[in-house]
Scaffold this active site. Sequence first.
Site, mmCIF file in Angstrom:
data_model
loop_
_atom_site.group_PDB
_atom_site.id
_atom_site.type_symbol
_atom_site.label_atom_id
_atom_site.label_comp_id
_atom_site.label_asym_id
_atom_site.label_seq_id
_atom_site.Cartn_x
_atom_site.Cartn_y
_atom_site.Cartn_z
ATOM 1 N N ARG A 76 -15.587 10.711 24.472
ATOM 2 C CA ARG A 76 -14.904 10.391 25.076
ATOM 3 C C ARG A 76 -15.758 8.858 25.645
ATOM 4 N NH1 ARG A 76 -12.346 13.026 23.175
ATOM 5 N NH2 ARG A 76 -11.474 15.105 23.759
ATOM 6 N N HIS A 86 -7.568 5.808 20.635
ATOM 7 C CA HIS A 86 -7.678 6.691 20.188
ATOM 8 C C HIS A 86 -6.943 8.012 19.157
ATOM 9 C CE1 HIS A 86 -8.998 10.695 22.430
ATOM 10 N NE2 HIS A 86 -8.858 11.104 21.447
HETATM 11 P P1 NDP Z 1 -19.458 20.385 18.352
HETATM 12 O O1 NDP Z 1 -19.471 21.306 20.313
HETATM 13 O O2 NDP Z 1 -19.488 20.338 17.793
HETATM 14 O O3 NDP Z 1 -21.364 19.883 18.938
HETATM 15 C C1 NDP Z 1 -21.956 19.166 20.359
HETATM 16 C C2 NDP Z 1 -22.479 18.550 19.628
HETATM 17 O O4 NDP Z 1 -22.661 17.531 20.962
HETATM 18 C C3 NDP Z 1 -24.291 19.527 19.239
HETATM 19 O O5 NDP Z 1 -24.819 18.821 18.302
HETATM 20 C C4 NDP Z 1 -24.473 19.534 20.493
HETATM 21 O O6 NDP Z 1 -26.275 19.721 20.684
HETATM 22 C C5 NDP Z 1 -24.631 17.921 20.970
HETATM 23 N N1 NDP Z 1 -24.798 18.003 22.793
HETATM 24 C C6 NDP Z 1 -23.981 18.610 23.654
HETATM 25 N N2 NDP Z 1 -24.486 18.311 25.036
HETATM 26 C C7 NDP Z 1 -25.820 17.334 24.671
HETATM 27 C C8 NDP Z 1 -26.756 16.658 25.473
HETATM 28 N N3 NDP Z 1 -26.622 16.655 26.626
HETATM 29 N N4 NDP Z 1 -27.377 15.757 24.742
HETATM 30 C C9 NDP Z 1 -27.367 16.030 23.210
HETATM 31 N N5 NDP Z 1 -26.857 17.024 22.369
HETATM 32 C C10 NDP Z 1 -25.999 17.267 23.129
HETATM 33 O O7 NDP Z 1 -18.180 19.175 19.208
HETATM 34 P P2 NDP Z 1 -17.695 18.574 17.596
HETATM 35 O O8 NDP Z 1 -18.542 18.124 16.918
HETATM 36 O O9 NDP Z 1 -16.910 19.507 17.275
HETATM 37 O O10 NDP Z 1 -16.741 17.487 18.994
HETATM 38 C C11 NDP Z 1 -17.671 16.169 19.784
HETATM 39 C C12 NDP Z 1 -16.737 15.616 19.951
HETATM 40 O O11 NDP Z 1 -15.806 14.385 19.520
HETATM 41 C C13 NDP Z 1 -15.133 16.787 21.010
HETATM 42 O O12 NDP Z 1 -16.129 17.017 22.428
HETATM 43 C C14 NDP Z 1 -14.479 15.015 21.605
HETATM 44 O O13 NDP Z 1 -14.863 15.118 22.986
HETATM 45 C C15 NDP Z 1 -14.696 13.770 20.193
HETATM 46 N N6 NDP Z 1 -13.224 13.997 19.431
HETATM 47 C C16 NDP Z 1 -12.652 13.229 19.457
HETATM 48 C C17 NDP Z 1 -11.586 13.080 19.021
HETATM 49 C C18 NDP Z 1 -11.364 11.583 19.364
HETATM 50 O O14 NDP Z 1 -10.349 11.923 18.026
HETATM 51 N N7 NDP Z 1 -11.515 10.582 19.345
HETATM 52 C C19 NDP Z 1 -11.514 13.742 18.090
HETATM 53 C C20 NDP Z 1 -12.131 15.215 17.919
HETATM 54 C C21 NDP Z 1 -13.015 15.297 18.381
HETATM 55 P P3 NDP Z 1 -26.264 21.568 20.244
HETATM 56 O O15 NDP Z 1 -26.196 21.137 18.932
HETATM 57 O O16 NDP Z 1 -27.840 21.600 20.474
HETATM 58 O O17 NDP Z 1 -25.510 22.364 20.813
#
Ligand code: NDP
Length: 306
Positions: free
Chosen positions: A221, A269
């Site tokens: 994002r 995007h």
């Molecule tokens: P997940 O919820 O599966 O994974 C999120 C990851 O981020 C986890 O490993 C989590 O840690 C980590 N995380 C969250 N908060 C923090 C923090 N404060 N500090 C460090 N690590 C953090 O999400 P997805 O992998 O499914 O998707 C990730 C993002 O990708 C989505 O939220 C979306 O915004 C974006 N996206 C973009 C797309 C595009 O077309 N550009 C398409 C799809 C998604 P932990 O494992 O410890 O919980």
Amino acid sequence: MSLALIIPDRKLDDLQQRLTQALPDTRIDVWPDIHQPDAVEFAVVWKQPAGCLAALPKLKAIQCYGAGVDAILADATLPTLPIARIVDPSLTRTMVRYVDGVVSHYRLRLDQFSLQQRQALWRPKSPRRLQHISVLGLGELGSAVAAHFVSLGYQVSGWARTAKQLEQVQVYHGAGQLAAAVAQADVIICLLPLTQATQGLLGQTFFSSTKPGAIFINVARGAIVDDNALLDALQSGQLEAACLDVFSQEPLPAEHAFWQHPAILITPHVSAVTNVATVVEQIADNYRRSQQGLPLLNLVDVTRGY
Ligand code: NDP
């Protein structure tokens, strides 16, 4: 009872048709043409106008039509309900292919050769030596991206909120280890969710901890990154290039400095767009679950914000 599709500015005929096939006894309304607001029990949502979910008094559950729920949670009038998001192997594969393509683009110096081409410059160079990749966010998408680059022989590190083990990935976690997670990386790929904790997180302090000359890819994002700090990092050479698929404001305004920057590659995007055909069954499944009082699949933890 009915299901509402609240996904403004998109053609929804295909989704509506497929859901009608999967749920033949359910009325599928497309916002803003909601036949009977007090009959809507399930909403499929993407970038909803604030307040429109609060106007559905019998709503039982919300299904995000994508992987990231930040836009849903930004609605101050959001009712307290279970929220599910899309987790789809096909979406994950699409994201892996996108970042793989971008890394190849830089490895082959296509960024430099396309600039040279415009000046009719014939200057051969061997590929960039990109050896170490760091993935910020090791969830559904980030862990698949990390595993992909491990399989290609790259050194891979990653960063998450909590500790975890991923094969051949050096995992760092928590705010205190962010700098260490990127210190050696030739390429940094951001796949974090946008939450209160990650908004503006990748700013001046972050870019000062990257390896000089690193390449930065943001497919998560836009608001996770401080735009001015990114421009400064490119200006100083701390970053050599950036590929951005997501922006704080979308569409990216025509006057934004990113558009004309020679070291920035922009895509609108598109890195992993939800595929109607592969997600319709999980949406229908979650609808049935909510009707039966069962927990939804791929539930979001609203207090964490992802
Ligand atoms: P997940 O919820 O599966 O994974 C999120 C990851 O981020 C986890 O490993 C989590 O840690 C980590 N995380 C969250 N908060 C923090 C923090 N404060 N500090 C460090 N690590 C953090 O999400 P997805 O992998 O499914 O998707 C990730 C993002 O990708 C989505 O939220 C979306 O915004 C974006 N996206 C973009 C797309 C595009 O077309 N550009 C398409 C799809 C998604 P932990 O494992 O410890 O919980």
